[in-house]
Write a protein that holds these residues in place. Structure first.
Motif, mmCIF file in Angstrom:
data_model
loop_
_atom_site.group_PDB
_atom_site.id
_atom_site.type_symbol
_atom_site.label_atom_id
_atom_site.label_comp_id
_atom_site.label_asym_id
_atom_site.label_seq_id
_atom_site.Cartn_x
_atom_site.Cartn_y
_atom_site.Cartn_z
ATOM 1 N N ALA A 1 0.999 -1.246 -0.074
ATOM 2 C CA ALA A 1 0.133 -0.040 0.117
ATOM 3 C C ALA A 1 0.914 1.316 -0.154
ATOM 4 C CB ALA A 1 -0.799 0.078 1.097
ATOM 5 N N TYR A 2 1.947 1.214 0.816
ATOM 6 C CA TYR A 2 2.863 2.200 0.679
ATOM 7 C C TYR A 2 3.637 2.518 -0.641
ATOM 8 C CZ TYR A 2 7.267 4.580 2.259
ATOM 9 O OH TYR A 2 8.529 5.459 2.656
ATOM 10 N N LEU A 3 3.949 1.581 -0.896
ATOM 11 C CA LEU A 3 4.744 1.707 -2.535
ATOM 12 C C LEU A 3 3.749 2.387 -3.554
ATOM 13 C CD1 LEU A 3 7.164 -1.309 -2.082
ATOM 14 C CD2 LEU A 3 7.775 1.085 -2.175
ATOM 15 N N PHE A 4 2.591 1.591 -3.289
ATOM 16 C CA PHE A 4 1.410 1.694 -4.499
ATOM 17 C C PHE A 4 1.167 3.364 -4.632
ATOM 18 C CE2 PHE A 4 -2.862 2.323 -5.974
ATOM 19 C CZ PHE A 4 -2.824 1.648 -7.102
ATOM 20 N N LEU B 1 3.201 9.136 -10.621
ATOM 21 C CA LEU B 1 2.630 9.059 -11.975
ATOM 22 C C LEU B 1 1.801 10.291 -12.128
ATOM 23 C CD1 LEU B 1 1.906 7.347 -14.455
ATOM 24 C CD2 LEU B 1 0.024 6.580 -13.106
ATOM 25 N N ALA B 2 1.143 11.041 -11.122
ATOM 26 C CA ALA B 2 0.489 12.228 -11.255
ATOM 27 C C ALA B 2 1.511 13.517 -11.618
ATOM 28 C CB ALA B 2 -0.232 12.602 -9.856
ATOM 29 N N MET B 3 2.735 13.310 -10.810
ATOM 30 C CA MET B 3 3.932 14.223 -10.984
ATOM 31 C C MET B 3 4.408 14.108 -12.142
ATOM 32 S SD MET B 3 4.101 16.156 -8.158
ATOM 33 C CE MET B 3 5.973 16.931 -8.192
ATOM 34 N N PHE B 4 4.344 13.027 -12.850
ATOM 35 C CA PHE B 4 4.899 12.752 -14.248
ATOM 36 C C PHE B 4 3.986 13.508 -15.225
ATOM 37 C CE2 PHE B 4 4.392 10.573 -18.398
ATOM 38 C CZ PHE B 4 5.264 10.611 -19.116
ATOM 39 N N ILE B 5 2.687 13.692 -14.904
ATOM 40 C CA ILE B 5 1.948 14.536 -15.956
ATOM 41 C C ILE B 5 2.537 15.968 -15.862
ATOM 42 C CG2 ILE B 5 -0.512 15.537 -16.080
ATOM 43 C CD1 ILE B 5 -1.534 12.833 -14.978
ATOM 44 N N THR C 1 5.704 -2.767 -5.688
ATOM 45 C CA THR C 1 4.399 -2.941 -5.085
ATOM 46 C C THR C 1 3.694 -4.335 -5.618
ATOM 47 O OG1 THR C 1 3.424 -0.823 -5.111
ATOM 48 C CG2 THR C 1 1.832 -2.443 -5.256
ATOM 49 N N ALA C 2 4.066 -4.684 -6.645
ATOM 50 C CA ALA C 2 3.986 -6.182 -7.112
ATOM 51 C C ALA C 2 4.796 -7.315 -6.550
ATOM 52 C CB ALA C 2 4.405 -6.167 -8.649
#
Length: 197
Positions: free
Chosen positions: A114-117, A124-128, A152-153
């Motif tokens: 959960a932490y890593l996700f 991913l949002a910052m990538f935008i 996470t996986a």
């Protein structure tokens, strides 16, 4: 009375290389561990606290002074990520509740996933936002998001193979950050683009 125009020149240094190198070098070292090349040890914890954490937090404050919201949020967040990771590794080994004499339980795979996700979603949002920035920054952020999702996986499945793949991908991510940080230093020193970013 006549109006006077005052021009204020920003003479402060560019804090991005400090933050990028703090992030990059520490990320490479941690992911050498994830790739299975050595066990986690005090070297990684010290780098996470000092160069990964403090250096990026200092860069965040300097970016704030320059009015750079992206740099402030990125360096501040990932600097504090390193501090939280150090605490996750250290707290289970600290007897801080003297009445019971026990240490806090280590994070289990589900909570680590959960932490890593959540860090992956944030990245991913910052990538935008990086789509308006230099290509080198885009590479760092998309590869970092992939790294968090691979880790996470690895936590969810317990697969050492996925974690090892994440380790090598993380080495690439850290190396990309090191390259961009050093390129900014070298380009500024030479007064021209020696290394493309």
């Amino acid at each position: 009375m006549t109006d006077k125009e005052v021009v204020i020149s920003d003479r402060t240094a560019n804090p991005a290389p400090l933050g990028l190198l703090g992030f990059g070098i520490t990320t490479v070292l941690l992911n050498l561990h994830n790739a299975g090349l050595f066990p986690i040890n005090s070297m990684i914890i010290a780098m996470g606290f000092a160069y990964g954490g403090i250096a990026q937090i200092l860069a965040s404050v300097m970016e704030y002074r320059k009015g750079n919201t992206f740099g402030t949020v990125a360096f501040g967040s990932y600097g504090l990520f390193w501090w939280s990771l150090v605490l996750l590794l250290m707290i289970p080994n600290i007897r801080f509740i003297e009445t019971t004499g026990t240490a806090a339980a280590a994070a289990d795979p589900t909570s680590m996933a959960a932490y890593l996700f959540m860090w992956g979603l944030f990245t991913l949002a910052m990538f935008i936002a990086t789509l308006k920035l230099k290509r080198g920054i885009q590479v760092i952020f998309i590869s970092l998001a992939i790294l968090f999702f691979l880790l996470t996986a690895g936590e969810i499945t317990g697969s050492a193979m996925i974690t090892m793949v994440a380790g090598y991908e993380g080495i690439f991510t850290g190396a990309a950050a090191m390259y961009v940080g050093l390129a900014e230093v070298i380009n500024e020193a030479y007064g021209r683009n020696v290394l493309p970013t």
